[in-house]
Design a protein around this motif. Structure first.
Motif, PDB file in Angstrom:
ATOM      1  N   LYS A   1       0.832  -1.211   0.000  1.00 34.61           N
ATOM      2  CA  LYS A   1       0.000   0.000   0.000  1.00 34.61           C
ATOM      3  C   LYS A   1       0.867   1.261   0.000  1.00 34.61           C
ATOM      4  O   LYS A   1       0.591   2.227  -0.733  1.00 34.61           O
ATOM      5  CB  LYS A   1      -0.906  -0.019   1.237  1.00 34.61           C
ATOM      6  N   THR A   2       1.927   1.264   0.822  1.00 35.00           N
ATOM      7  CA  THR A   2       2.807   2.433   0.905  1.00 35.00           C
ATOM      8  C   THR A   2       3.520   2.689  -0.417  1.00 35.00           C
ATOM      9  O   THR A   2       3.622   3.834  -0.878  1.00 35.00           O
ATOM     10  CB  THR A   2       3.853   2.239   2.022  1.00 35.00           C
ATOM     11  N   PHE A   3       4.003   1.614  -1.046  1.00 34.58           N
ATOM     12  CA  PHE A   3       4.740   1.734  -2.302  1.00 34.58           C
ATOM     13  C   PHE A   3       3.875   2.373  -3.382  1.00 34.58           C
ATOM     14  O   PHE A   3       4.293   3.336  -4.041  1.00 34.58           O
ATOM     15  CB  PHE A   3       5.209   0.341  -2.752  1.00 34.58           C
ATOM     16  N   PHE A   4       2.663   1.867  -3.560  1.00 37.76           N
ATOM     17  CA  PHE A   4       1.808   2.401  -4.621  1.00 37.76           C
ATOM     18  C   PHE A   4       1.212   3.753  -4.259  1.00 37.76           C
ATOM     19  O   PHE A   4       0.870   4.539  -5.138  1.00 37.76           O
ATOM     20  CB  PHE A   4       0.718   1.391  -4.976  1.00 37.76           C
ATOM     21  N   SER A   5       1.090   4.049  -2.959  1.00 40.39           N
ATOM     22  CA  SER A   5       0.654   5.389  -2.555  1.00 40.39           C
ATOM     23  C   SER A   5       1.703   6.422  -2.954  1.00 40.39           C
ATOM     24  O   SER A   5       1.378   7.496  -3.465  1.00 40.39           O
ATOM     25  CB  SER A   5       0.418   5.443  -1.042  1.00 40.39           C
ATOM     26  N   LEU A   6       2.974   6.073  -2.718  1.00 42.64           N
ATOM     27  CA  LEU A   6       4.062   6.983  -3.097  1.00 42.64           C
ATOM     28  C   LEU A   6       4.148   7.147  -4.609  1.00 42.64           C
ATOM     29  O   LEU A   6       4.354   8.250  -5.113  1.00 42.64           O
ATOM     30  CB  LEU A   6       5.395   6.455  -2.549  1.00 42.64           C
ATOM     31  N   ILE A   7       3.970   6.038  -5.342  1.00 40.55           N
ATOM     32  CA  ILE A   7       4.008   6.109  -6.804  1.00 40.55           C
ATOM     33  C   ILE A   7       2.886   6.994  -7.329  1.00 40.55           C
ATOM     34  O   ILE A   7       3.025   7.672  -8.349  1.00 40.55           O
ATOM     35  CB  ILE A   7       3.901   4.692  -7.417  1.00 40.55           C
ATOM     36  N   GLY A   8       1.738   6.994  -6.614  1.00 43.21           N
ATOM     37  CA  GLY A   8       0.623   7.834  -7.040  1.00 43.21           C
ATOM     38  C   GLY A   8       0.804   9.299  -6.680  1.00 43.21           C
ATOM     39  O   GLY A   8       0.393  10.193  -7.427  1.00 43.21           O
ATOM     40  N   ILE A   9       1.450   9.583  -5.530  1.00 39.61           N
ATOM     41  CA  ILE A   9       1.575  10.949  -5.038  1.00 39.61           C
ATOM     42  C   ILE A   9       2.739  11.693  -5.700  1.00 39.61           C
ATOM     43  O   ILE A   9       2.611  12.861  -6.085  1.00 39.61           O
ATOM     44  CB  ILE A   9       1.749  10.958  -3.498  1.00 39.61           C
ATOM     45  N   ILE A  10       3.883  11.020  -5.836  1.00 37.34           N
ATOM     46  CA  ILE A  10       5.094  11.680  -6.343  1.00 37.34           C
ATOM     47  C   ILE A  10       4.894  12.269  -7.749  1.00 37.34           C
ATOM     48  O   ILE A  10       5.290  13.421  -8.000  1.00 37.34           O
ATOM     49  CB  ILE A  10       6.296  10.711  -6.304  1.00 37.34           C
ATOM     50  N   PRO A  11       4.288  11.537  -8.719  1.00 35.08           N
ATOM     51  CA  PRO A  11       4.060  12.161 -10.034  1.00 35.08           C
ATOM     52  C   PRO A  11       3.182  13.399  -9.972  1.00 35.08           C
ATOM     53  O   PRO A  11       3.422  14.371 -10.698  1.00 35.08           O
ATOM     54  CB  PRO A  11       3.381  11.038 -10.840  1.00 35.08           C
ATOM     55  N   ASP A  12       2.136  13.381  -9.098  1.00 32.20           N
ATOM     56  CA  ASP A  12       1.276  14.561  -8.970  1.00 32.20           C
ATOM     57  C   ASP A  12       2.063  15.767  -8.478  1.00 32.20           C
ATOM     58  O   ASP A  12       1.905  16.888  -8.987  1.00 32.20           O
ATOM     59  CB  ASP A  12       0.123  14.271  -8.002  1.00 32.20           C
ATOM     60  N   ILE A  13       2.916  15.543  -7.468  1.00 30.29           N
ATOM     61  CA  ILE A  13       3.749  16.636  -6.949  1.00 30.29           C
ATOM     62  C   ILE A  13       4.680  17.154  -8.038  1.00 30.29           C
ATOM     63  O   ILE A  13       4.849  18.369  -8.217  1.00 30.29           O
ATOM     64  CB  ILE A  13       4.556  16.151  -5.726  1.00 30.29           C
TER      65      ILE A  13
END
Length: 293
Positions: free
Chosen positions: A181-193
């Protein structure tokens, strides 16, 4: 709250949602058609034409998928199972992420187009639609990978459905490991930032160039400068306004989504607002781009 008042609110939500979807689909369809015809007829082609057409196509698909996701408000619940939840939610997430990526690409392309020949960015100016298409294809491949976890974690309704924020109570999220969950949450958030920062930088750069251009024109022409802006300047101001509107809508969706862990509390009002705000950018961006054309 009595039943009649709840019924009136429910009907009002359905009407507003339907109007928003119809306007959004119509505007994006005409924007897409306009740029297809402009490309086929070789009418004043610009480097951003293909990108704007692709953004309109993504928003058209996103609004269509969103209609399917929110069928609960129309009383349709029998269509949901594991496969439909996985496919529909995956496609919606993909379109939403592509909307962010292509909006960012549009901002960067316009900044590069405005850049003077002496600047470092000038060597990145696109000379053919194939180069824009290459950037778009890279965005597709990347975002398809980023959203793969939806196909794993999403499932159909259960007896104790933990609701998903895009469909009222139809889909649920299966438990996943903490690291997954943490890995894919980061993958989802970092591109948006990354995309939002890149849009901010390109917007500041464009504003700087426009202010410099305005001062030069005033110096050369004095008060005789025509009040009518050139098509390039109007397009740039439209894209800058589009960036501002996108950022506002994006943060509104994030705030609402965070407060609406809302599905656990059955907070339907919060979900309705999230649904309407989520469609807002796809609808209004098309109207803004049409007005500039």
């Amino acid at each position: 709250m009595n039943k009649s008042k709840i019924l009136y609110i429910f009907i009002a939500v359905k009407i507003v949602f339907s109007i928003q979807i119809v306007i959004g689909k119509t505007a994006n369809f005409f924007l897409l058609l306009f740029h297809i015809l402009a490309y086929l007829l070789h009418f004043r082609p610009k480097t951003t034409d293909l990108t704007i057409a692709h953004l309109a196509l993504i928003h058209l698909l996103m609004l269509s998928i969103r209609t399917f996701l929110d069928t609960d408000i129309f009383g349709v619940q029998d269509i949901w199972n594991d496969i439909t939840c996985k496919v529909v939610v995956y496609l919606y997430r993909l379109m939403r992420n592509l909307s962010v990526s292509i909006t960012c690409l549009l901002s960067v392309l316009q900044a590069i187009t405005l850049s003077p020949r002496s600047s470092y960015l000038a060597k990145f100016k696109l000379t053919s639609p194939q180069q824009s298409l290459c950037c778009i294809l890279i965005s597709w491949v990347f975002n398809m990978f980023v959203n793969v976890h939806v196909l794993v974690s999403m499932k159909g309704p259960t007896n104790a459905t933990k609701g998903f924020a895009f469909a009222f109570e139809s889909c649920s999220i299966s438990p996943t490991g903490h690291y997954f969950k943490t890995f894919f949450s980061l993958i989802g958030i970092i591109p948006d930032i990354f995309h939002i920062r890149l849009m901010a930088l390109s917007s500041v750069y464009m504003v700087t160039l426009l202010c410099r251009h305005k001062r030069q024109c005033q110096h050369l022409h004095g008060t005789s400068l025509s009040p009518r802006a050139s098509p390039e300047l109007r397009a740039t101001w439209t894209i800058l306004l589009l960036m501002d509107f996108f950022v506002v809508m994006h943060f509104m969706v994030c705030i609402i989504s965070t407060s609406a862990e809302g599905m656990l509390k059955k907070d339907s009002a919060c979900l309705v607002v999230q649904m309407l705000v989520g469609n807002g950018y796809a609808t209004i961006s098309a109207l803004m781009l049409i007005s500039s054309e």
